[in-house]
Each structure stands twice: as structure tokens, then as C-alpha cells.
Scaffold this motif. Sequence first.
Motif, PDB file in Angstrom:
ATOM      1  N   ALA A 141       0.847  -1.187   0.000  1.00 19.72           N
ATOM      2  CA  ALA A 141       0.000   0.000   0.000  1.00 19.72           C
ATOM      3  C   ALA A 141       0.884   1.239   0.000  1.00 19.72           C
ATOM      4  CB  ALA A 141      -0.912   0.013   1.219  1.00 19.72           C
ATOM      5  N   VAL A 142       0.521   2.219  -0.805  1.00 18.57           N
ATOM      6  CA  VAL A 142       1.223   3.501  -0.830  1.00 18.57           C
ATOM      7  C   VAL A 142       0.303   4.521  -0.161  1.00 18.57           C
ATOM      8  CG1 VAL A 142       2.251   5.285  -2.285  1.00 18.57           C
ATOM      9  CG2 VAL A 142       2.412   2.871  -2.966  1.00 18.57           C
ATOM     10  N   LEU A 143       0.836   5.168   0.866  1.00 15.84           N
ATOM     11  CA  LEU A 143       0.074   6.177   1.597  1.00 15.84           C
ATOM     12  C   LEU A 143       0.683   7.540   1.349  1.00 15.84           C
ATOM     13  CD1 LEU A 143      -0.442   3.454   3.140  1.00 15.84           C
ATOM     14  CD2 LEU A 143      -0.800   4.854   5.145  1.00 15.84           C
ATOM     15  N   ARG A 144      -0.174   8.521   1.221  1.00 15.02           N
ATOM     16  CA  ARG A 144       0.259   9.918   1.132  1.00 15.02           C
ATOM     17  C   ARG A 144      -0.627  10.705   2.092  1.00 15.02           C
ATOM     18  NH1 ARG A 144       0.903   7.952  -4.090  1.00 15.02           N
ATOM     19  NH2 ARG A 144       3.047   8.110  -4.823  1.00 15.02           N
ATOM     20  N   VAL A 145      -0.008  11.175   3.172  1.00 18.51           N
ATOM     21  CA  VAL A 145      -0.761  11.849   4.228  1.00 18.51           C
ATOM     22  C   VAL A 145      -0.055  13.149   4.617  1.00 18.51           C
ATOM     23  CG1 VAL A 145      -1.762   9.714   5.125  1.00 18.51           C
ATOM     24  CG2 VAL A 145       0.425  10.521   6.033  1.00 18.51           C
ATOM     25  N   ALA A 146      -0.757  13.976   5.366  1.00 20.46           N
ATOM     26  CA  ALA A 146      -0.243  15.300   5.723  1.00 20.46           C
ATOM     27  C   ALA A 146       0.937  15.251   6.685  1.00 20.46           C
ATOM     28  CB  ALA A 146      -1.366  16.139   6.325  1.00 20.46           C
ATOM     29  N   GLY A 147       0.993  14.281   7.558  1.00 26.43           N
ATOM     30  CA  GLY A 147       2.084  14.246   8.529  1.00 26.43           C
ATOM     31  C   GLY A 147       2.233  12.894   9.194  1.00 26.43           C
ATOM     32  N   HIS A 148       3.295  12.781   9.989  1.00 21.14           N
ATOM     33  CA  HIS A 148       3.580  11.518  10.655  1.00 21.14           C
ATOM     34  C   HIS A 148       2.471  11.105  11.618  1.00 21.14           C
ATOM     35  CE1 HIS A 148       7.614  12.624   9.214  1.00 21.14           C
ATOM     36  NE2 HIS A 148       7.751  11.315   9.074  1.00 21.14           N
ATOM     37  N   GLU A 149       1.824  12.081  12.232  1.00 19.19           N
ATOM     38  CA  GLU A 149       0.731  11.768  13.150  1.00 19.19           C
ATOM     39  C   GLU A 149      -0.376  11.008  12.427  1.00 19.19           C
ATOM     40  OE1 GLU A 149       1.702  15.037  12.564  1.00 19.19           O
ATOM     41  OE2 GLU A 149       3.133  15.088  14.222  1.00 19.19           O
ATOM     42  N   ARG A 150      -0.621  11.408  11.194  1.00 17.97           N
ATOM     43  CA  ARG A 150      -1.671  10.745  10.402  1.00 17.97           C
ATOM     44  C   ARG A 150      -1.274   9.304  10.087  1.00 17.97           C
ATOM     45  NH1 ARG A 150      -6.436   9.354   9.568  1.00 17.97           N
ATOM     46  NH2 ARG A 150      -7.141   9.232   7.423  1.00 17.97           N
ATOM     47  N   LEU A 151       0.029   9.050   9.868  1.00 16.90           N
ATOM     48  CA  LEU A 151       0.480   7.663   9.657  1.00 16.90           C
ATOM     49  C   LEU A 151       0.131   6.804  10.862  1.00 16.90           C
ATOM     50  CD1 LEU A 151       4.019   8.034   8.053  1.00 16.90           C
ATOM     51  CD2 LEU A 151       1.899   7.351   6.923  1.00 16.90           C
ATOM     52  N   ALA A 152       0.323   7.361  12.043  1.00 18.47           N
ATOM     53  CA  ALA A 152       0.013   6.630  13.266  1.00 18.47           C
ATOM     54  C   ALA A 152      -1.473   6.318  13.371  1.00 18.47           C
ATOM     55  CB  ALA A 152       0.478   7.421  14.485  1.00 18.47           C
ATOM     56  N   GLU A 153      -2.288   7.188  12.816  1.00 14.84           N
ATOM     57  CA  GLU A 153      -3.732   6.940  12.818  1.00 14.84           C
ATOM     58  C   GLU A 153      -4.114   5.904  11.772  1.00 14.84           C
ATOM     59  OE1 GLU A 153      -5.423  10.761  12.051  1.00 14.84           O
ATOM     60  OE2 GLU A 153      -4.645  11.623  13.911  1.00 14.84           O
ATOM     61  N   VAL A 154      -3.517   5.979  10.602  1.00 16.85           N
ATOM     62  CA  VAL A 154      -3.940   5.126   9.488  1.00 16.85           C
ATOM     63  C   VAL A 154      -3.395   3.703   9.601  1.00 16.85           C
ATOM     64  CG1 VAL A 154      -3.793   4.782   6.981  1.00 16.85           C
ATOM     65  CG2 VAL A 154      -4.251   7.053   7.908  1.00 16.85           C
ATOM     66  N   ILE A 155      -2.106   3.559   9.884  1.00 16.24           N
ATOM     67  CA  ILE A 155      -1.511   2.221   9.788  1.00 16.24           C
ATOM     68  C   ILE A 155      -1.964   1.303  10.923  1.00 16.24           C
ATOM     69  CG2 ILE A 155       0.634   0.896   9.627  1.00 16.24           C
ATOM     70  CD1 ILE A 155       1.779   3.491   8.230  1.00 16.24           C
ATOM     71  N   PRO A 156      -1.652   1.593  12.179  1.00 17.22           N
ATOM     72  CA  PRO A 156      -2.096   0.635  13.201  1.00 17.22           C
ATOM     73  C   PRO A 156      -3.593   0.679  13.490  1.00 17.22           C
ATOM     74  CG  PRO A 156      -0.910   2.442  14.229  1.00 17.22           C
ATOM     75  CD  PRO A 156      -0.825   2.638  12.730  1.00 17.22           C
ATOM     76  N   ALA A 157      -4.178   1.871  13.438  1.00 14.77           N
ATOM     77  CA  ALA A 157      -5.574   2.013  13.842  1.00 14.77           C
ATOM     78  C   ALA A 157      -6.563   1.605  12.760  1.00 14.77           C
ATOM     79  CB  ALA A 157      -5.852   3.449  14.275  1.00 14.77           C
ATOM     80  N   GLN A 158      -6.154   1.678  11.491  1.00 15.94           N
ATOM     81  CA  GLN A 158      -7.095   1.332  10.423  1.00 15.94           C
ATOM     82  C   GLN A 158      -6.610   0.135   9.606  1.00 15.94           C
ATOM     83  OE1 GLN A 158      -7.506   5.631   9.106  1.00 15.94           O
ATOM     84  NE2 GLN A 158      -9.611   4.901   8.882  1.00 15.94           N
ATOM     85  N   ILE A 159      -5.446   0.241   8.974  1.00 18.60           N
ATOM     86  CA  ILE A 159      -4.959  -0.879   8.151  1.00 18.60           C
ATOM     87  C   ILE A 159      -4.768  -2.125   9.003  1.00 18.60           C
ATOM     88  CG2 ILE A 159      -3.008  -1.741   6.790  1.00 18.60           C
ATOM     89  CD1 ILE A 159      -2.688   1.081   5.649  1.00 18.60           C
ATOM     90  N   GLY A 160      -4.150  -1.967  10.160  1.00 17.60           N
ATOM     91  CA  GLY A 160      -3.892  -3.111  11.030  1.00 17.60           C
ATOM     92  C   GLY A 160      -5.140  -3.822  11.513  1.00 17.60           C
ATOM     93  N   LYS A 161      -6.279  -3.136  11.464  1.00 15.89           N
ATOM     94  CA  LYS A 161      -7.540  -3.729  11.939  1.00 15.89           C
ATOM     95  C   LYS A 161      -8.437  -4.234  10.815  1.00 15.89           C
ATOM     96  CE  LYS A 161      -7.415  -1.258  16.249  1.00 15.89           C
ATOM     97  NZ  LYS A 161      -8.008  -0.286  17.141  1.00 15.89           N
ATOM     98  N   VAL A 162      -7.979  -4.114   9.563  1.00 17.12           N
ATOM     99  CA  VAL A 162      -8.768  -4.637   8.439  1.00 17.12           C
ATOM    100  C   VAL A 162      -8.772  -6.165   8.529  1.00 17.12           C
ATOM    101  CG1 VAL A 162      -8.797  -4.920   5.924  1.00 17.12           C
ATOM    102  CG2 VAL A 162      -8.350  -2.674   6.919  1.00 17.12           C
ATOM    103  N   PRO A 163      -9.938  -6.795   8.432  1.00 13.45           N
ATOM    104  CA  PRO A 163      -9.976  -8.251   8.446  1.00 13.45           C
ATOM    105  C   PRO A 163      -9.099  -8.832   7.333  1.00 13.45           C
ATOM    106  CG  PRO A 163     -12.186  -7.356   8.684  1.00 13.45           C
ATOM    107  CD  PRO A 163     -11.277  -6.201   8.349  1.00 13.45           C
ATOM    108  N   GLY A 164      -8.271  -9.786   7.702  1.00 17.59           N
ATOM    109  CA  GLY A 164      -7.374 -10.422   6.744  1.00 17.59           C
ATOM    110  C   GLY A 164      -5.942  -9.926   6.845  1.00 17.59           C
ATOM    111  N   VAL A 165      -5.714  -8.761   7.469  1.00 16.99           N
ATOM    112  CA  VAL A 165      -4.346  -8.256   7.640  1.00 16.99           C
ATOM    113  C   VAL A 165      -3.693  -9.024   8.790  1.00 16.99           C
ATOM    114  CG1 VAL A 165      -2.920  -6.282   8.316  1.00 16.99           C
ATOM    115  CG2 VAL A 165      -4.813  -5.968   6.709  1.00 16.99           C
ATOM    116  N   LEU A 166      -2.554  -9.661   8.486  1.00 14.37           N
ATOM    117  CA  LEU A 166      -1.838 -10.439   9.487  1.00 14.37           C
ATOM    118  C   LEU A 166      -0.667  -9.668  10.082  1.00 14.37           C
ATOM    119  CD1 LEU A 166      -1.725 -13.830   7.540  1.00 14.37           C
ATOM    120  CD2 LEU A 166      -3.420 -13.073   9.241  1.00 14.37           C
TER     121      LEU A 166
END
Length: 94
Positions: free
Chosen positions: A42-67
Motif C-alpha cells: 500500500a502507498v500512503l500519502r498523508v499530511a504528517g507523521h501523526e496521520r500515519l500513526a492513525e492510518v496504519i495501526p488504527a485502520q490498516i492493522g484492523k482490516v480483516p485479513g491483515v496479518l
Amino acid sequence: MVTAIVLINAATDSIPETAQAIADIDGVSEVYSCAGDVDLVAVLRVAGHERLAEVIPAQIGKVPGVLDTVTHIAFRSYSRADTETAFDIGLDDD
């Protein structure tokens, strides 16, 4: 703008659904299914590092099927157009 490349291991039987769910997350610009060591990139483009912390563990990491995920943060982008332009510096168009 911060660009990150997220390598994702996913449950084999749900790769298409997992990829689409990740692609639907705000900040994710592209998702590729791959052969090799990882299942999805996945390629992410976000406004800042804080947003990465929100997107990766809080959203991508919780998608069903992500190991598992591994994140790489990009420092600089290179493309053929950038390289060709760099070699034109100082040349006249005459």
C-alpha cells in the motif's frame, strides 16, 4: 506531505477483499497485490507523521485479513522525468 510504503501480509483466502478495504481508507493512494515476500503493498500519502500513526495501526492493522505490516517512510521521490530534468540544468535551448 509524507509518503509511506506499507508491506502487508494477508490471509491468502481474503486478499482481494482485504486489498479493497485498505484501498478505501482515506490516505491510501494505491494498493498492489504482489508475488514474493508480501501479499500487498500500500502507498500512503498523508499530511504528517501523526496521520500515519492513525492510518496504519488504527485502520490498516484492523482490516480483516491483515496479518502483519511493515512500514517504510519515503524521504525523496525519484522518477525518470526528475532525472532527465536534472541533466538539462545549464543547457541552452538554442
